[in-house]
Design an enzyme around this catalytic site. Structure first.
Site, PDB file in Angstrom:
ATOM      1  CG  HIS A  48       9.623  36.698  -0.917  1.00  0.00           C
ATOM      2  ND1 HIS A  48       9.346  37.690  -1.828  1.00  0.00           N
ATOM      3  CD2 HIS A  48      10.070  35.651  -1.642  1.00  0.00           C
ATOM      4  CE1 HIS A  48       9.598  37.261  -3.055  1.00  0.00           C
ATOM      5  NE2 HIS A  48      10.050  36.015  -2.967  1.00  0.00           N
TER       6      HIS A  48
ATOM      7  CG  ASP B  45       6.114  43.117   7.029  1.00  0.00           C
ATOM      8  OD1 ASP B  45       6.285  42.019   6.456  1.00  0.00           O
ATOM      9  OD2 ASP B  45       5.078  43.788   6.917  1.00  0.00           O
TER      10      ASP B  45
END
Length: 469
Positions: free
Chosen positions: A157, A365
């Site tokens: 993730h 991110d």
């Protein structure tokens, strides 16, 4: 139909209203197969490190939730020490914040071995396993060493750094080999996938078989990019909910003469919050029309505040906000409203909808779902503008956003000014394109596409031995 088994650091009951979109989506596919969700209970016990803990089972609809406790020693080494003290900073390109010398690696291995030993007796021969995130990279290798032959997929993730940054982790080669024990490895972006393939090419001499398939460590591996999405329909329902509507109406009344900007982040050094504040300060300094007009609401929810790096960024952020308000604020206008607390998810859509601009400017991110939630919550007739860091995984998909380099203070301030001045026709055009993207690649697409490809992969070669890492 094969049963799906999801393994993650923490287990969430997908029926609870506090569950996020990911938990709800995983709950749906688990429910359809009568699946099993295995992970840590969130509880700590006073027992020797590595000691087997009883697995507790309970049902959430058709889903079986299986949880086990951890000892404090294991938690400190596995979760705080290695997962968040080594992997998190390195994977976010912050080698300067990684604690390489603390000896946490043995605890990380020990807990992954414990997960494997406790999970294996619960498995059925035709199960399909889906392991989630950086806490459990070696889990497939540990299961293989115990004789597990089932298909096992893995999704990361967070970002995967390029080979030279990954190589800074002492003994990083065992992490690479651990990833190669899976049948399918998924990443958030094409850039992360490229970093992985570059790594296995250079360090494991992987052979490219085409169509995302690789021959490495005497077995076949599939790898791909599966950008995670949100449940657009569920978020639209939240937008129409009582709490979101109340938030929207209050913000519109209170800031009827202002242009709202919004930032919603965990307090984390990867989110670029000090850089964002400097860009906002530059906006006020360089563009006088924004003074007494633009108001930034910045929510920075608490995160790992017992770690010194987070304390440092908290103090820096508070200092910047105070300085901006002191230098530019008026009796009737404060440029920055800063909140160091969590805002209920049910209220956020109203805040997003009332805002003219969203600032999503992380330094790095994996994806960043706030960007997608902002788009989903907008009024299509009068949508806001997304200012998005090119270093967020979402930038690969949301090309109609105003993409910025958060390290470039002047250019980011200029982009924010453009966003505040953007005519409605252009805002609508950009919004329509981005909304179509997030609808097409929502969280259900993410689940379905990953699991479909995992179901097509070859089962683990039974004749291939896999030594414990």
């Amino acid at each position: 139909m094969s049963r799906l088994v999801v393994v993650s650091n923490r287990v969430a009951d997908p029926r609870k209203t506090a569950a996020g979109g990911l938990a709800v989506a995983l709950g749906e596919v688990l429910n359809n197969s009568g699946g099993l969700w295995f992970g840590w209970s969130g509880k700590l016990v006073d027992r020797p490190a590595g000691s087997p803990q009883p697995v507790r089972m309970h049902h959430a609809g058709q889903v079986t939730l299986a949880t086990m406790d951890l000892t404090r020693v294991d938690y400190d080494a596995f979760y705080v020490g290695y997962s968040n003290g080594v992997l998190w900073p390195v994977f976010h390109y912050r080698l300067d914040l990684a604690d390489f010398d603390a000896g946490y690696i043995e605890g990380y291995r020990r807990v992954n071995q414990l997960f494997a030993r406790q999970l294996l007796p619960l498995l059925r021969p035709d199960d399909i396993l889906w392991v989630q995130d950086y806490h459990l990279i070696p889990l497939a290798a540990e299961l293989r060493a115990l004789g597990c032959q089932q298909r096992i997929g893995y999704f990361l993730h967070i970002p995967l750094p390029p080979p030279l940054i990954l190589a800074a982790i002492p003994g990083h080669d065992w992490l690479v080999k651990g990833l190669c024990a899976y049948d399918l490895v998924g990443f958030q972006s094409g850039a992360d996938l490229e970093h992985f393939t570059d790594t296995i090419r250079s360090e494991a001499h992987a052979q490219d078989l085409g169509e995302g398939r690789w021959r490495v460590f005497n077995r076949t591996l599939q790898a791909g990019a599966f950008p995670i999405g949100i449940d657009v329909q569920e978020f639209n329902a939240l937008t129409q909910g009582i709490e979101a509507v109340d938030m929207y109406e209050r913000m519109r009344r209170e800031y009827s003469r202002r242009k709202l900007l919004v930032g919603v982040d965990r307090l984390d050094y990867s989110k670029g919050l000090p850089q964002r504040m400097r860009a906002f300060r530059e906006l006020l300094a360089k563009y006088p029309d924004t003074r007494n007009s633009a108001t930034l609401i910045q929510i920075a929810s608490p995160s790992r505040e017992d770690v010194s790096a987070y304390t440092d960024i908290l103090h820096e952020l508070e200092s910047l906000c105070g300085s901006i308000n002191g230098n530019y604020g008026e009796l009737e206008w404060m440029p920055v409203r800063y909140m160091h607390r969590t805002v209920a998810r049910s209220r956020l859509p109203g805040l997003y909808r009332a805002s003219r601009v969203a600032l999503v400017t992380p330094l790095r991110d994996g994806m960043n779902l706030v960007a997608k939630e902002f788009i989903a919550s907008q009024d299509p007739e009068d949508p806001g503008v997304l200012v998005l860091s090119r270093f967020a995984g979402a930038a690969e998909q949301l090309k109609e956003a105003l993409l910025v380099n958060p390290y470039d203070t002047e250019a980011t301030a200029a982009a924010i000014h453009v966003a505040l001045q953007m005519p409605v026709e252009e805002r609508r055009e950009r919004h329509v394109a981005m909304l179509a993207t997030i609808r097409r690649t929502d969280v259900h697409w993410w689940c379905d596409s990953f699991l479909h490809l995992l179901g097509q992969t070859e089962a683990h070669e039974s004749g291939t031995p896999w030594l414990r890492l």
